[in-house]
Design a protein around this motif. Structure first.
Motif: not given
Length: 394
Positions: A142-146, A181-192, A237-238
């Motif tokens: 279950v990836p939490t980033n791309a 692969i759930d894109p909802d898990l990625h929204v909390s990732n900071p820009a860097r 990122c933005a």
């Protein structure tokens, strides 16, 4: 290179899309009743972790949590986790996190089932590699980033800080059984983090595309992945909560992972892995630091393909001769990296000019297979030249 003779492997079943994590209890219960969960430490005691454990319990699956995972996962820590999983009588491994967590889960699965040490399974020059005799516990990723695409590849990248080395387990048993692969898990990732992992996705698609092994099938994944990165990574990122951009990057990630798993990567990854071994640096940034110089060095080899990528970033280049399009890609990539906040270069990552020789030695010893994928054959002196030029490009 012949594009008419190739083989493909896609053993991982993918469930893609928003809310695909909700399928985890169903998928896990079909594979076992005792789940060993490797979870990124930043998710410890989070609402997500609690919901996952509760959902598994409701499906009759008992969970045991393991949080001792770091970027560039340590082989020794994987051994400890494998012993714990085996002693607890685990039946399934679930990884929730980034590529490091998923790679660690693969190593845990193999060691728990086969014994030995995870490091013994890694591919290194002039070292006998331990081959697993049996497949490990089933794995759900279950990836939490791309970024790494680890959810869809047969690789597990491990580090050995005592030896200052990184190396990779390369075996079909490393393919996860299921990827959610759930894109909802990625929204909390900071820009860097989004930028650092996102460039890794691009590199997987690009390096395979200009290497020695691409074919008409892999090109479909490579080109689409690069297009998705070019259009979605700056937005993600933005605007971290932009679900369309996150979905695009999540799709690009697994597509580039398909390319990675079937046709490999090249010199930027060989040098980037070596840099990570020496300095414990973020993987995506480490590899990206060598990309611009590698492209310049590669030309005019792979010129047609490099021009094709240049037009993804700058469609206006289509009016120029193909050779001029290809020459424009290094500048276009440098501008793209700057636009997402990655322009620090090698010195910012801690590498000094006195460390070029050990860096290249590690790359050749442990990632020679990646160097060999370069369309332009690279000797040791060529790698020295690329690294030296990368200092100037940063």
């Amino acid at each position: 290179m012949s594009e008419m003779n190739y083989q493909i492997s896609l053993p991982t079943r993918i469930r893609f899309g928003q809310n695909s994590l909700s399928a985890l209890p169903q998928e896990a219960s079909a594979l076992g009743r005792r789940a060993f969960l490797l979870v990124d430490p930043f998710l410890k005691d989070s609402r997500l972790e609690c919901a996952v454990v509760a959902g598994l319990a409701a499906a009759g699956v008992e969970a045991r949590l393991w949080h001792d995972v770091v970027p560039n996962p340590r082989a020794a820590t994987c051994d400890a986790a494998a012993a714990d999983a085996r002693n607890w009588r685990a039946e399934i491994i679930i990884a929730i996190g980034g590529g490091s967590t998923i790679d660690a889960a693969k190593a845990v699965s193999l060691v728990a089932a086969n014994g030995g040490s995870a490091w013994d399974f890694t591919a290194r020059a002039d070292v006998k590699v331990l081959t697993p005799a049996r497949r490990g516990f089933p794995i759900i990723a279950v990836p939490t980033n791309a970024g790494t695409g680890a959810e869809i590849t047969p690789f597990a990248v491990l580090s050995n800080p005592d030896l200052k080395l990184k190396a990779t387990i390369i075996h079909p048993f490393c393919y996860p059984d299921v990827a959610l692969i759930d894109p909802d898990l990625h929204v909390s990732n900071p820009a860097r983090l989004t930028a650092s992992t996102g460039v890794d996705t691009f590199l997987h698609a690009f390096e395979g595309f200009i290497g020695t092994r691409p074919n008409t099938w892999s090109d479909l994944f490579s080109i689409r992945a690069m297009e998705l990165v070019a259009s979605n990574l700056p937005v993600a990122c933005a605007e971290p909560a932009n679900t369309d951009a996150r979905t695009g990057m999540a799709e690009a990630c697994y597509m580039a992972g398909v390319t990675l798993g079937n046709v490999g990567v090249g010199i930027p990854h060989a040098l980037g892995q070596a840099l990570g071994a020496l300095k414990d640096t973020p993987h995506g940034e480490s590899c990206a630091a060598f990309l611009v110089s590698t492209v310049r060095w590669t030309l005019p080899e792979a010129g047609e393909r490099i021009a094709r990528v240049a037009r993804i970033f700058r469609p206006d280049l289509g009016r120029l001769p193909e050779s001029e399009q290809a020459k424009a890609l290094p500048g276009a990539l440098a501008d793209f990296f700057t636009s997402i906040g990655l322009s620090g270069g090698l010195e910012a990552l801690g590498l000094t000019s006195g460390e070029v020789e050990p860096l290249v030695a590690i790359a050749l010893a442990n990632y020679g297979q990646d160097v060999a994928c370069s369309r332009r054959p690279a000797a040791r002196e060529d790698l020295y030249a690329i690294v030296r030029d990368s200092f100037k490009s940063g």
